[in-house]
Design an enzyme around this catalytic site. Structure first.
Site, PDB file in Angstrom:
ATOM      1  N   ASP A  65       0.859  -1.181   0.000  1.00 19.24           N
ATOM      2  CA  ASP A  65       0.000   0.000   0.000  1.00 19.24           C
ATOM      3  C   ASP A  65       0.896   1.232   0.000  1.00 19.24           C
ATOM      4  O   ASP A  65       2.121   1.122   0.161  1.00 19.24           O
ATOM      5  CB  ASP A  65      -0.989  -0.005   1.171  1.00 19.24           C
ATOM      6  N   TYR A  67       3.059   4.697   0.758  1.00 19.23           N
ATOM      7  CA  TYR A  67       3.741   5.273   1.919  1.00 19.23           C
ATOM      8  C   TYR A  67       2.762   6.153   2.682  1.00 19.23           C
ATOM      9  O   TYR A  67       1.936   6.856   2.083  1.00 19.23           O
ATOM     10  CB  TYR A  67       4.931   6.123   1.467  1.00 19.23           C
ATOM     11  N   PHE A  78       6.603   1.678  -4.213  1.00 20.04           N
ATOM     12  CA  PHE A  78       8.009   1.896  -3.863  1.00 20.04           C
ATOM     13  C   PHE A  78       8.537   3.281  -4.246  1.00 20.04           C
ATOM     14  O   PHE A  78       9.615   3.665  -3.811  1.00 20.04           O
ATOM     15  CB  PHE A  78       8.923   0.810  -4.468  1.00 20.04           C
TER      16      PHE A  78
END
Length: 228
Positions: A65, A67, A78
């Site tokens: 999910d 940040y 990412f």
């Protein structure tokens, strides 16, 4: 039909937007964005799909999910917006990338350069509350993103990079006779030493793409994120 995505992903996922589960998810998100701090910005929820059309997707890197810190998430797994420190998991990805292909680490975490080449940086859950990882789990996003994975599996000749147990659990959605799965432990500092380091996912991905007669990915990120 609601149009949320700007390319051929709309044709693939559009029917999902008309289903009851997505209507419930939409109502939940409307309330969340009105009453909580939610990431990413609502206009970037589908950024991964917008930047990497269905027909152009050659690789999927599956995350969990977004940040959950301020100004980080922008809709790609990412990846973080320019101006942020590179998160620990991405630092480890850069270390493996350098060991695998000799690519030099950069001081940003903006992965648009990969997305533009056909790397779908997809999270299983597309939104999150500030400071509460996985807080939107089980609200409906998984059904939508599972449908995207199934559609890509059906298309075939896609490399699925599955890091960690949550991503590996999606392997059952993928036809391994038509696609390639590359899996290892998650690049998180808590697990990277188990099987992520030394797994050479980037060279293995490019080898699979060559076997599919597809152009390999240029994994070297530009030093300046504005050049992405």
């Amino acid at each position: 039909m609601k149009r949320f995505i700007k390319n051929d992903w709309q044709d693939i996922l559009g029917p999902e937007f008309e289903k009851d589960y997505y209507r419930n998810l939409h109502n939940f998100l409307k309330h969340e964005y009105q009453t909580q701090t939610i990431y990413p910005d609502m206009y970037h929820i589908f950024q991964a799909f917008d930047w990497t059309p269905y027909h152009a997707t050659k690789v999927v890197i599956l995350g969990q999910d977004p940040y959950h810190g301020p100004h980080q998430a922008h809709g790609l797994s990412f990846s973080v917006l320019p101006g942020n420190q590179v998160p620990p998991s991405l630092q480890n990805i850069y270390k493996e990338l350098q060991a695998d292909l000799g690519c030099q680490p950069v001081n940003h975490g903006y992965l648009k350069h990969w997305a533009d080449q056909g790397v779908l940086l997809l999270n299983s859950v597309l939104t999150v509350r500030r400071g509460r990882a996985y807080s939107h789990q089980g609200k409906g996003w998984e059904r939508l993103t599972d449908q995207a994975i199934k559609a890509l599996s059906q298309k075939g000749k896609v490399v699925f990079i599955l890091w960690g147990n949550a991503a590996k659990a999606k392997a059952s959605l993928i036809d391994q006779n038509k696609n390639t799965i590359i899996s290892s432990s998650h690049p998180s500092p808590f697990s990277a030493q188990y099987s992520f380091f030394g797994s050479r996912p980037f060279s293995r991905t490019n080898q699979a793409l060559r076997e599919y007669h597809e152009e390999p990915i240029d994994w070297q990120l530009p030093v300046d994120p504005d050049e992405s």
